[in-house]
Enzyme design. Structure first.
Site, PDB file in Angstrom:
ATOM      1  N   LYS A  13      -6.648  33.289   2.830  1.00  0.00           N
ATOM      2  CA  LYS A  13      -6.193  34.253   1.630  1.00  0.00           C
ATOM      3  C   LYS A  13      -5.971  33.210   0.454  1.00  0.00           C
ATOM      4  O   LYS A  13      -5.915  33.640  -0.582  1.00  0.00           O
ATOM      5  CB  LYS A  13      -4.993  34.907   1.907  1.00  0.00           C
ATOM      6  CG  LYS A  13      -3.819  34.196   2.378  1.00  0.00           C
ATOM      7  CD  LYS A  13      -2.837  35.073   2.630  1.00  0.00           C
ATOM      8  CE  LYS A  13      -1.508  34.428   3.394  1.00  0.00           C
ATOM      9  NZ  LYS A  13      -1.421  32.993   3.702  1.00  0.00           N
ATOM     10  N   ARG A  88       5.810  38.898   2.948  1.00  0.00           N
ATOM     11  CA  ARG A  88       5.551  38.714   4.381  1.00  0.00           C
ATOM     12  C   ARG A  88       6.251  39.498   5.293  1.00  0.00           C
ATOM     13  O   ARG A  88       6.051  39.203   6.790  1.00  0.00           O
ATOM     14  CB  ARG A  88       5.847  37.227   4.491  1.00  0.00           C
ATOM     15  CG  ARG A  88       4.537  36.283   4.690  1.00  0.00           C
ATOM     16  CD  ARG A  88       4.939  34.833   4.855  1.00  0.00           C
ATOM     17  NE  ARG A  88       3.974  33.935   5.390  1.00  0.00           N
ATOM     18  CZ  ARG A  88       3.278  33.088   4.633  1.00  0.00           C
ATOM     19  NH1 ARG A  88       3.460  33.282   3.496  1.00  0.00           N
ATOM     20  NH2 ARG A  88       2.220  32.260   5.219  1.00  0.00           N
ATOM     21  N   ARG A 123      -7.958  21.755   7.909  1.00  0.00           N
ATOM     22  CA  ARG A 123      -7.548  21.982   6.552  1.00  0.00           C
ATOM     23  C   ARG A 123      -6.654  20.705   5.976  1.00  0.00           C
ATOM     24  O   ARG A 123      -6.009  20.014   6.644  1.00  0.00           O
ATOM     25  CB  ARG A 123      -6.344  23.319   6.649  1.00  0.00           C
ATOM     26  CG  ARG A 123      -5.611  23.741   5.698  1.00  0.00           C
ATOM     27  CD  ARG A 123      -5.363  24.913   5.223  1.00  0.00           C
ATOM     28  NE  ARG A 123      -4.343  25.226   6.214  1.00  0.00           N
ATOM     29  CZ  ARG A 123      -3.774  26.403   5.948  1.00  0.00           C
ATOM     30  NH1 ARG A 123      -4.056  27.352   5.181  1.00  0.00           N
ATOM     31  NH2 ARG A 123      -2.756  26.968   6.601  1.00  0.00           N
ATOM     32  N   ARG A 156      -0.832  19.403   6.409  1.00  0.00           N
ATOM     33  CA  ARG A 156       0.262  20.027   6.576  1.00  0.00           C
ATOM     34  C   ARG A 156       1.030  19.740   7.735  1.00  0.00           C
ATOM     35  O   ARG A 156       0.299  20.034   8.813  1.00  0.00           O
ATOM     36  CB  ARG A 156       0.139  21.513   6.124  1.00  0.00           C
ATOM     37  CG  ARG A 156      -0.004  21.808   4.817  1.00  0.00           C
ATOM     38  CD  ARG A 156      -0.516  23.017   4.337  1.00  0.00           C
ATOM     39  NE  ARG A 156       0.468  24.374   5.276  1.00  0.00           N
ATOM     40  CZ  ARG A 156       0.332  25.394   4.814  1.00  0.00           C
ATOM     41  NH1 ARG A 156      -0.468  25.870   3.841  1.00  0.00           N
ATOM     42  NH2 ARG A 156       1.073  26.410   5.408  1.00  0.00           N
TER      43      ARG A 156
HETATM   44  P1  AMP Z   1       1.904  29.353   3.519  1.00  0.00           P
HETATM   45  O1  AMP Z   1       1.355  28.195   2.462  1.00  0.00           O
HETATM   46  O2  AMP Z   1       1.640  30.546   2.703  1.00  0.00           O
HETATM   47  O3  AMP Z   1       1.144  29.339   4.700  1.00  0.00           O
HETATM   48  O4  AMP Z   1       3.458  29.169   3.624  1.00  0.00           O
HETATM   49  C1  AMP Z   1       3.919  27.966   4.539  1.00  0.00           C
HETATM   50  C2  AMP Z   1       5.376  28.507   4.933  1.00  0.00           C
HETATM   51  O5  AMP Z   1       6.110  28.831   3.751  1.00  0.00           O
HETATM   52  C3  AMP Z   1       5.310  29.642   5.895  1.00  0.00           C
HETATM   53  O6  AMP Z   1       5.093  29.396   7.373  1.00  0.00           O
HETATM   54  C4  AMP Z   1       6.935  30.274   5.986  1.00  0.00           C
HETATM   55  O7  AMP Z   1       7.668  29.325   6.388  1.00  0.00           O
HETATM   56  C5  AMP Z   1       7.252  29.779   4.267  1.00  0.00           C
HETATM   57  N1  AMP Z   1       6.819  31.051   3.318  1.00  0.00           N
HETATM   58  C6  AMP Z   1       5.779  31.154   2.446  1.00  0.00           C
HETATM   59  N2  AMP Z   1       5.837  32.406   1.969  1.00  0.00           N
HETATM   60  C7  AMP Z   1       6.951  33.290   2.399  1.00  0.00           C
HETATM   61  C8  AMP Z   1       7.537  34.386   2.318  1.00  0.00           C
HETATM   62  N3  AMP Z   1       6.976  35.458   1.505  1.00  0.00           N
HETATM   63  N4  AMP Z   1       8.561  34.649   3.152  1.00  0.00           N
HETATM   64  C9  AMP Z   1       9.063  33.948   4.128  1.00  0.00           C
HETATM   65  N5  AMP Z   1       8.526  32.716   4.326  1.00  0.00           N
HETATM   66  C10 AMP Z   1       7.457  32.169   3.631  1.00  0.00           C
END
Ligand code: AMP
Length: 211
Positions: A13, A88, A123, A156
């Site tokens: 995404k 989310r 990744r 990551r």
């Molecule tokens: P992402 O880079 O989008 O995969 O986000 C990495 C991590 O950040 C997730 O696994 C969550 O721990 C946290 N995170 C990112 N966006 C949100 C959100 N909208 N609500 C809660 N946690 C978030």
């Protein structure tokens, strides 16, 4: 145009949000990137968020909603924005509605869990600017070096296999219900993630109405 990108971790995404951001010239807002930056800088909420992120859990709605509110109030969001990784949870989606933010479309990038488990190990993310790469599907021009800022690309911490399983479980439990939420509002468009990034991009651009 205000868009939301929905999808399991590693579904692509962020990559597709970037393609659409460039095509429509509207900013891509990744709450994950904002949280990683805050964690790196050791801010109070960044440190709180880090523990949840490292465990593959979600950061609390209060923190994330606060971050998002501030970010979309910025000047560059006036003509529209793309939310990558927000909302989310259903309460986050309700908070967005309560802010009076009109969402035009919600693009779901659908990829099977088995494919995600295989993909996520490749990744890489830039430790400087947060740009995202994949060693096979979206390599940087020079291995280990970010095309955009020249900083190092790294794995990551939350892309380790055990954490990915946890993140997938969190996705199915907390985030997948948003598909119903936006389906009912008539905004959900599902794009089937393809083997090649460029093929998914074509479908995604068509889904948002850019050919
Ligand atoms: P992402 O880079 O989008 O995969 O986000 C990495 C991590 O950040 C997730 O696994 C969550 O721990 C946290 N995170 C990112 N966006 C949100 C959100 N909208 N609500 C809660 N946690 C978030």
């Amino acid at each position: 145009m205000n868009l939301i990108f929905l999808g399991a971790p590693g579904a692509g995404k962020g990559t597709q949000a970037e393609v659409v951001s460039e095509a429509l010239k509207i900013p891509q807002i990744s709450t994950g990137n904002i949280l990683r930056e805050a964690a790196k800088n050791g801010t109070e909420y960044g440190l709180k968020a880090k523990a949840a992120m490292d465990a593959g859990a979600l950061v609390s709605d209060d923190i994330v909603i606060g971050i998002l509110k501030e970010r979309i109030a910025e000047e560059d969001c006036r003509e529209g924005f793309i939310l990558d990784g927000f909302p989310r949870t259903v309460p986050q989606a309700e908070a967005l509605d309560a802010m009076g933010i009109k969402i035009d479309k919600v693009i779901e990038i659908n990829v099977a869990d088995e494919t995600i488990k295989q993909r996520v190990s490749g990744r890489r993310v830039c430790q400087g600017c947060g740009a995202s790469y994949h060693i096979e599907y979206k390599p940087s021009k020079t291995e280990g070096v970010c095309d955009k800022c020249g900083d190092k690309t790294v794995i990551r911490k939350d892309d380790q296999p055990e954490v990915v399983l946890e993140r997938l479980a969190t996705y199915h439990e907390k985030t997948a219900p948003l598909k119903d939420y936006y389906e009912k509002q008539g905004k959900l468009v599902t794009v089937e993630g393809q083997e090649e990034v460029a093929d998914t991009s074509k479908l995604t651009l068509a889904a948002v109405g850019v050919e």
